[in-house]
Enzyme design. Structure first.
Site, PDB file in Angstrom:
ATOM      1  N   LYS A  40       0.846  -1.185   0.000  1.00 47.23           N
ATOM      2  CA  LYS A  40       0.000   0.000   0.000  1.00 47.23           C
ATOM      3  C   LYS A  40       0.886   1.241   0.000  1.00 47.23           C
ATOM      4  O   LYS A  40       1.954   1.253   0.613  1.00 47.23           O
ATOM      5  CB  LYS A  40      -0.899  -0.011   1.242  1.00 47.23           C
ATOM      6  CG  LYS A  40      -1.905   1.132   1.313  1.00 47.23           C
ATOM      7  CD  LYS A  40      -2.770   1.010   2.557  1.00 47.23           C
ATOM      8  CE  LYS A  40      -3.863   2.065   2.603  1.00 47.23           C
ATOM      9  NZ  LYS A  40      -4.726   1.917   3.792  1.00 47.23           N
TER      10      LYS A  40
ATOM     11  N   SER B   2      -9.399   1.884   2.570  1.00 44.85           N
ATOM     12  CA  SER B   2      -8.470   2.652   1.762  1.00 44.85           C
ATOM     13  C   SER B   2      -7.374   1.810   1.128  1.00 44.85           C
ATOM     14  O   SER B   2      -6.626   2.302   0.282  1.00 44.85           O
ATOM     15  CB  SER B   2      -7.832   3.747   2.626  1.00 44.85           C
ATOM     16  OG  SER B   2      -7.074   3.198   3.693  1.00 44.85           O
TER      17      SER B   2
ATOM     18  N   SER C  90     -10.035  -0.538   6.626  1.00 43.08           N
ATOM     19  CA  SER C  90      -9.299  -0.368   5.370  1.00 43.08           C
ATOM     20  C   SER C  90      -8.517  -1.581   4.894  1.00 43.08           C
ATOM     21  O   SER C  90      -8.073  -1.613   3.752  1.00 43.08           O
ATOM     22  CB  SER C  90      -8.354   0.834   5.479  1.00 43.08           C
ATOM     23  OG  SER C  90      -9.090   2.027   5.565  1.00 43.08           O
TER      24      SER C  90
END
Length: 545
Positions: A130, A205, A229
């Protein structure tokens, strides 16, 4: 000389990302709707051996890399190509660096050739990151245009430990502006879509991670979770994911929004195709003793005794579960309630105890979390947004509102007290369940979200995930099924309990959601990663995974 506009900066980033993909790895054209999950294998760009490699589990790959059956450079090249294909199809990368990955892989192969052994438990395994984790020499923008053009001069602690364990890094994946959205859209690359249906969200996210791992552009992905997330992208992409409790894995050196907000912690964890691969990641990181590098990490190695205790109850068919399919705030769509029922009935048929759980003050917990997230009046996120002149994405307007008042210190302290009291009260409810049933409660089965993978811009309610961030409980996502228009009908007698409930339920359309992934979360007490993962793995096996 005038500074570049935010539009020009974003366009330059997209051009650099496009240039990082070799021409021979590019599609001539890509679809704009429907499922694209099978297209990499049909592209003609991947060889049969590369398809086999990228379809293998991380656990299988590290075994073959460790015994010399596979070379790191071959495995890395296969995943680099598939990651490039994934990005072209679902728009899931922020930074792609195959040259660095292949150089790292060649070094690992040289080590293996010289020493006849792997450098560590993840030797040669390509891992997707990420866009919060720093990798020396790469760009971390975290979806803020004002951050573009800056290269990392060092690794995050987790990145460094993974590198020491032998992992190879090839790509950083997309996130939403601010991170505080369970969809993935920003002003740099636009929207990341769901590989199984481009009209649906990949979650957020860590949505780029969910999409990338679903497309098998990495053997394991790393996400973060402050309000769902990791879990929402795992659920929306039919993957496993774990939200470990705060202090189990190192967060040091990573970027974040609202740094210094210590009331509800963001945590880092893996997203993968199996619980076995999740375990591989956790064991490999903990073997590196992260508490020696990050002061917030608890000195807690992997506890086989905890895992064995869960396995013993599994063998005896004596697990005890609580479950709920409605938190009293927003009723989930029919595919989600069916998913919970599938898990409940499957466990019951296998001989385990499954009894109802009454959600305790979930509306309070969600409201408290929202106040904590916005305690600075959104000053931090708007500082980074406004630095380039880019607009805020519409998705953040309710939670991250610059017109909200800042909390004063007494209000922050009060919120921390409220959180602690709520955590204690929830433990009381856990013990009351055990006293009422006369059994030890091993885990709670619950929805991850009120919807299956949602239509773009329609994720409204975070409560099913966020409450366990407030509680800091361990949670593992298990894929269950897919929405089915033939059985998941709208409730004829549905009566909303709130405006939010009404808005979420109004979004449900059996035709639109047909085929969308459905998952549950298996929730254990704080710092119960070994037990909860073992139980989640067992649930997955019962479901046929």
């Amino acid at each position: 000389m005038p500074s570049a506009s935010w539009e020009d900066l974003a366009a330059d980033k997209r051009a650099r990302l496009e240039k990082s993909i070799p021409d021979e790895w590019k599609f001539k054209s890509v679809p704009i709707e429907g499922s694209v999950i099978d297209l990499p294998e049909k592209s003609g760009i991947l060889s049969p051996s590369e398809i086999k490699i990228t379809n293998s589990s991380a656990t299988e790959l590290v075994a073959q890399l460790a015994n010399g059956t596979l070379k790191s450079v071959d495995v890395t090249l296969a995943f680099c190509k598939r990651a490039a294909l994934a990005h072209q199809l679902v728009n899931c990368a922020h930074d792609f660096f195959p040259e660095l990955a292949l150089a790292q892989a060649r070094e690992l192969d040289r080590y293996f050739e010289t020493h006849k052994k792997p450098v560590g438990p993840l030797h040669g395994l390509p891992i997707s990151l990420k866009d919060q984790l720093r990798v020396k020499g790469t760009e971390t923008c975290m979806a803020y245009i004002s951050w573009l053009g800056k290269r990392d001069t060092s690794d995050s602690i987790l990145t460094a430990l993974l590198r020491k364990a032998g992992a190879v890094f090839l790509v950083k994946t997309s996130v939403p502006q601010t991170l505080m959205v369970c969809e993935t859209v920003n002003n740099i690359i636009g929207r990341t879509s769901n590989p199984r249906n481009l009209n649906l969200s990949c979650g957020g996210s860590s949505g780029g991670e969910g999409a990338m791992i679903a497309m098998r552009g990495g053997a394991i992905g790393i996400g973060t979770d402050i309000g769902g997330s990791i879990r929402v992208p795992a659920a929306f992409n039919s993957l496993y994911g774990i939200r470990p409790s705060h202090g189990r894995l190192p967060y040091g050196g990573m970027t974040n929004s609202m740094e210094g907000q210590e009331t509800i912690h963001s945590v880092v964890g893996p997203i993968a195709h199996s619980a076995q691969d999740v375990r591989l990641f956790l064991q490999s990181v903990l073997k590196e003793e992260p508490w020696k590098y990050d002061s917030k990490v608890i000195p807690l190695p992997w506890r086989e005794a905890e895992e064995n205790a869960a396995q013993a109850k599994i063998a005896e068919k004596s697990l005890n579960f609580a479950f709920y399919d409605f938190d009293g705030v927003v009723r989930p769509h029919p595919p989600i309630t069916r998913g919970v029922e599938i898990v409940r009935s499957t466990l019951e048929k296998d001989g385990h105890t499954v009894a109802p759980w009454t959600p305790y003050k979930h509306a309070f917990a969600v409201d408290l979390a929202n106040k904590i997230y916005a305690a600075d009046g959104s000053t931090d996120v708007y500082k980074h947004i406004n630095a380039s002149g880019e607009p805020a994405i519409p998705n953040i307007k309710d939670l991250m509102n610059p017109n909200l008042p800042k909390a004063d210190l007494n209000e922050v302290w009060d919120a921390q007290l409220q959180k602690w009291r709520y955590q204690c009260e929830y433990l009381d409810k856990w013990r009351e369940w055990e006293e009422r049933t006369g059994k030890e409660l091993d885990a709670i089965i619950a929805p991850v979200a009120a919807t299956a993978a949602v239509r773009h811009n329609q994720f409204r309610y975070y409560g099913y995930a966020t409450v366990f961030n407030v509680l800091d409980y361990t949670s593992v996502v298990v894929p269950v099924t897919y929405a089915d228009k033939a059985v998941d009908h709208r409730l004829a007698d549905y009566q909303p309990v709130s405006d939010m409930d009404k808005a979420v339920y109004a979004e449900y359309d059996p035709e639109v959601y047909h085929g969308a992934p459905v998952a549950v979360q298996i929730i254990g007490r704080r710092l119960s990663e070994e037990r909860t993962l073992a139980i989640a793995e067992y649930v997955g096996k019962l479901l046929g995974h």
